[in-house]
Design a protein around this motif. Structure first.
Motif, PDB file in Angstrom:
ATOM      1  N   LYS A   1       0.806  -1.215   0.000  1.00 42.27           N
ATOM      2  CA  LYS A   1       0.000   0.000   0.000  1.00 42.27           C
ATOM      3  C   LYS A   1       0.843   1.271   0.000  1.00 42.27           C
ATOM      4  O   LYS A   1       0.318   2.371  -0.210  1.00 42.27           O
ATOM      5  N   ILE A   2       2.149   1.138   0.251  1.00 48.70           N
ATOM      6  CA  ILE A   2       3.026   2.308   0.298  1.00 48.70           C
ATOM      7  C   ILE A   2       3.397   2.724  -1.122  1.00 48.70           C
ATOM      8  O   ILE A   2       3.844   1.906  -1.919  1.00 48.70           O
ATOM      9  N   ARG A   3       3.235   3.988  -1.429  1.00 51.35           N
ATOM     10  CA  ARG A   3       3.547   4.464  -2.764  1.00 51.35           C
ATOM     11  C   ARG A   3       5.054   4.411  -3.015  1.00 51.35           C
ATOM     12  O   ARG A   3       5.843   4.903  -2.191  1.00 51.35           O
ATOM     13  N   PRO A   4       5.481   3.832  -4.141  1.00 49.66           N
ATOM     14  CA  PRO A   4       6.918   3.678  -4.417  1.00 49.66           C
ATOM     15  C   PRO A   4       7.669   4.989  -4.457  1.00 49.66           C
ATOM     16  O   PRO A   4       8.871   5.032  -4.158  1.00 49.66           O
ATOM     17  N   ASN A   5       7.009   6.095  -4.835  1.00 52.26           N
ATOM     18  CA  ASN A   5       7.728   7.363  -4.961  1.00 52.26           C
ATOM     19  C   ASN A   5       8.252   7.884  -3.621  1.00 52.26           C
ATOM     20  O   ASN A   5       9.197   8.676  -3.579  1.00 52.26           O
ATOM     21  N   LEU A   6       7.654   7.437  -2.498  1.00 51.81           N
ATOM     22  CA  LEU A   6       8.157   7.855  -1.191  1.00 51.81           C
ATOM     23  C   LEU A   6       9.539   7.260  -0.930  1.00 51.81           C
ATOM     24  O   LEU A   6      10.447   7.945  -0.458  1.00 51.81           O
ATOM     25  N   ARG A   7       9.673   5.972  -1.254  1.00 51.16           N
ATOM     26  CA  ARG A   7      10.977   5.327  -1.101  1.00 51.16           C
ATOM     27  C   ARG A   7      11.986   5.914  -2.081  1.00 51.16           C
ATOM     28  O   ARG A   7      13.150   6.174  -1.712  1.00 51.16           O
ATOM     29  N   GLU A   8      11.545   6.144  -3.307  1.00 48.50           N
ATOM     30  CA  GLU A   8      12.448   6.694  -4.317  1.00 48.50           C
ATOM     31  C   GLU A   8      12.937   8.079  -3.928  1.00 48.50           C
ATOM     32  O   GLU A   8      14.097   8.435  -4.179  1.00 48.50           O
ATOM     33  N   ALA A   9      12.057   8.864  -3.309  1.00 49.63           N
ATOM     34  CA  ALA A   9      12.462  10.196  -2.853  1.00 49.63           C
ATOM     35  C   ALA A   9      13.544  10.103  -1.779  1.00 49.63           C
ATOM     36  O   ALA A   9      14.512  10.878  -1.793  1.00 49.63           O
ATOM     37  N   ALA A  10      13.391   9.147  -0.852  1.00 50.75           N
ATOM     38  CA  ALA A  10      14.397   8.966   0.197  1.00 50.75           C
ATOM     39  C   ALA A  10      15.736   8.546  -0.391  1.00 50.75           C
ATOM     40  O   ALA A  10      16.798   9.030   0.026  1.00 50.75           O
ATOM     41  N   LEU A  11      15.710   7.656  -1.393  1.00 48.37           N
ATOM     42  CA  LEU A  11      16.946   7.217  -2.044  1.00 48.37           C
ATOM     43  C   LEU A  11      17.589   8.364  -2.816  1.00 48.37           C
ATOM     44  O   LEU A  11      18.827   8.513  -2.835  1.00 48.37           O
ATOM     45  N   THR A  12      16.767   9.202  -3.437  1.00 45.34           N
ATOM     46  CA  THR A  12      17.279  10.351  -4.180  1.00 45.34           C
ATOM     47  C   THR A  12      17.985  11.334  -3.252  1.00 45.34           C
ATOM     48  O   THR A  12      18.984  11.959  -3.628  1.00 45.34           O
ATOM     49  N   LEU A  13      17.488  11.448  -2.033  1.00 45.05           N
ATOM     50  CA  LEU A  13      18.086  12.360  -1.062  1.00 45.05           C
ATOM     51  C   LEU A  13      19.309  11.774  -0.362  1.00 45.05           C
ATOM     52  O   LEU A  13      19.836  12.379   0.572  1.00 45.05           O
ATOM     53  N   GLY A  14      19.726  10.586  -0.793  1.00 48.79           N
ATOM     54  CA  GLY A  14      20.965  10.014  -0.285  1.00 48.79           C
ATOM     55  C   GLY A  14      20.820   8.899   0.730  1.00 48.79           C
ATOM     56  O   GLY A  14      21.830   8.371   1.209  1.00 48.79           O
TER      57      GLY A  14
END
Length: 541
Positions: free
Chosen positions: A438-451
């Motif tokens: 149920k967790i949107r993938p873009n939340l994880r991707e945003a965290a990875l993008t921020l390092g």
């Protein structure tokens, strides 16, 4: 954390599964298929025996009939919970879920108090209804157990039926049963089939209900295995029967997992129907009358056995009294050797919390790996991780006796906790996996993008969002551990008696009131847990 280091985390759950599930499973297969070399003579001996053939046939037949009855009773409830909103809805749903984790001995006690000779139904109609010690009792008790599975799985998907589809069909003239048959039914069919397959597996692996409610006349494969090993001390026959049961369970579980894929895809639908608030005017038509009749039936069938146990616990010598509750804590009336009721309560709570920790230790890394990583053999790992759901407590107990009887683990609490974990963790895995999806993938991707590293992103972003699934899984693991009887009966020393085993011993001592009183304490714990599950809004199925 690097990917390689992250994957090392899988070593812990995989090792625990191998040691405490697959090694005992292979030991059973070896006993049933090996005698100075590979052999089928033990299987042939079982299959050529008319009694064993009848048992196998009856096991499959009663599982099919129980599944059909459960669907017949559960689908109207799924409709009501999906389409209507009413005061106390969450509490009622939690109470109706309690039977699924009730100890089998308590279910038997409730049915005996309700339908047995001298029971409440007997007093009303003036004769024995013929339910106890018959195949009818087995089907009713199985439906009582698995009714929550159908209600929760189907209602969860029914709420996710896109209302635009039905509105479009109605504009084209579809109404009533035609609308349901051509539009709604195809959309909810994955939930119906998945819940039916899960119910069938549970009924197929049932032990205590056929033994207590049906008697040896209506023995299932589980009862046959138990009798062969614990009564006749015939490990070869018991192992051969277990091989047959495991083989059939694997087939049924594979079908269930395939149906679960379709169910999970439909469950991702995010446009939910808004339930209609029930009002007095809704009960004036035919549909309202049918809903009232259904509610009355559910009250008799689902709630009445539970209320019968509560009523019996509060009555002593024909009067209202707390004497039964006093007696369960009295040494004078203690039927247990080497333990007291307080010891049983402490053991149940301790083993339950340990089961929660171990279940989460296995389920969380597996759920994350299966949800986030793509690797060769992922589907195989998924099947192997879910396979314990197709095992039974009796078969697991037999495997543990074969593997651990000569080790320091034998007759220790740790072996009991391991057995409880294997039985409960598939439900934890399902709850956690559902929350992660149920967790949107873009939340994880945003965290990875921020390092953030992969594991940091999981711990700080995804895990807090999946907290509801963790709580639901933990509650379910705890409730199932304190309700377990089969493995406990085979593996526990007297000083490790649990509340469920204590209920069984009170029944064996013919102290029905005391058994009811202790069963009520178990019921209260389970009810409190499922009220918390309702507040999280997550599902475990």
């Amino acid at each position: 954390m690097k990917m390689r280091a992250s994957k090392l985390l899988l070593l812990v759950p995989v090792t625990l599964l191998v040691v405490f599930f697959y090694v005992p499973l292979l030991s059973i297969l070896q006993t049933g298929l090996w005698d100075n070399g590979p052999t089928l003579k033990f299987l042939a001996s079982v299959l050529s025996n008319p009694y064993h053939r009848r048992v196998i046939g009856f096991t499959i037949a009663q599982a099919l009939a129980s599944t059909g009855l459960t669907l017949l009773i559960g689908l109207p409830g799924a409709y009501i919970f999906a389409r209507y909103d009413f005061p106390g809805k969450r509490l009622i749903k939690a109470i109706l879920t309690v039977p699924f984790v009730m100890p089998s001995v308590m279910v038997a006690l409730g049915f005996i108090l309700l339908f047995g000779r001298g029971g409440f139904v007997y007093d009303i109609i003036g004769r024995d209804p013929g339910i106890i010690y018959s195949w009818k009792g087995i089907l009713l008790a199985h439906a009582f157990y698995n009714f929550p599975v159908v209600v929760r799985m189907v209602s969860a998907l029914w709420q996710r039926v896109n209302p635009h589809y039905e509105e479009m069909a109605m504009t084209l003239g579809a109404r009533g049963f035609t609308l349901f048959r051509k539009v709604t039914l195809p959309l909810i069919s994955p939930a119906i089939f998945a819940s039916a397959m899960l119910t069938f597996v549970f009924c197929f692996l049932s032990f205590s209900i056929p033994l207590i409610i049906g008697g040896y006349q209506y023995a299932t494969i589980e009862v046959d295995i138990f009798t062969s090993i614990m009564t006749l001390l015939d490990f070869r026959t018991g192992a051969a029967l277990a091989v047959i049961q495991i083989s059939l369970s694997l087939v049924f579980m594979y079908i269930y997992l395939r149906s679960l894929d379709a169910y999970s895809m439909r469950e991702e639908q995010r446009i939910l129907q808004r339930p209609k608030k029930l009002s007095i005017s809704d009960f004036r038509g035919i549909k309202g009358v049918l809903m009232l009749l259904y509610a009355a039936f559910v009250m008799l069938f689902i709630v009445a056995p539970l209320l019968a146990v509560v009523y019996d616990s509060l009555h002593f010598n024909g009067a209202w009294s707390l004497e039964n509750y006093r007696r369960i804590f009295s040494a004078e009336y203690n039927p247990m050797f080497g333990a007291t009721t307080l010891d049983a309560i402490r053991n149940s709570l301790t083993f339950g919390f340990a089961t929660v920790v171990l279940s989460l230790t296995i389920a969380v890394p597996l759920a994350y790996a299966l949800h986030r990583w793509n690797f060769r053999g992922k589907r195989i790992l998924d099947v192997l991780a879910t396979l314990p759901l197709a095992s039974s407590a009796i078969t697991l107990g037999l495997g543990y006796i074969k593997v651990f009887s000569g080790t320091p683990l034998y007759y220790t609490p740790w072996l009991l906790i391991a057995a409880y974990t294997i039985i409960a963790y598939p439900f934890v895995l399902r709850a956690v996996s559902t929350s992660l999806k149920k967790i949107r993938p873009n939340l994880r991707e945003a965290a990875l993008t921020l390092g953030a590293k992969e594991w940091t992103a999981f711990v700080k972003v995804e895990l807090p969002l999946a907290l509801g699934g963790l709580i639901v899984g933990a509650i379910f693991a705890f409730a199932m551990s304190i309700a377990e009887l089969g493995a406990t009966y085979m593996l526990a020393k007297p000083e490790y008696t649990t509340m469920t085993l204590a209920v069984y011993k009170f029944l064996g001592a013919r102290q029905f009131g005391s058994a009811s009183a202790l069963a009520v304490l178990l019921m209260a714990i389970s009810t409190a847990g499922f009220i918390l599950i309702e507040r999280t809004g997550e599902e475990v199925w």
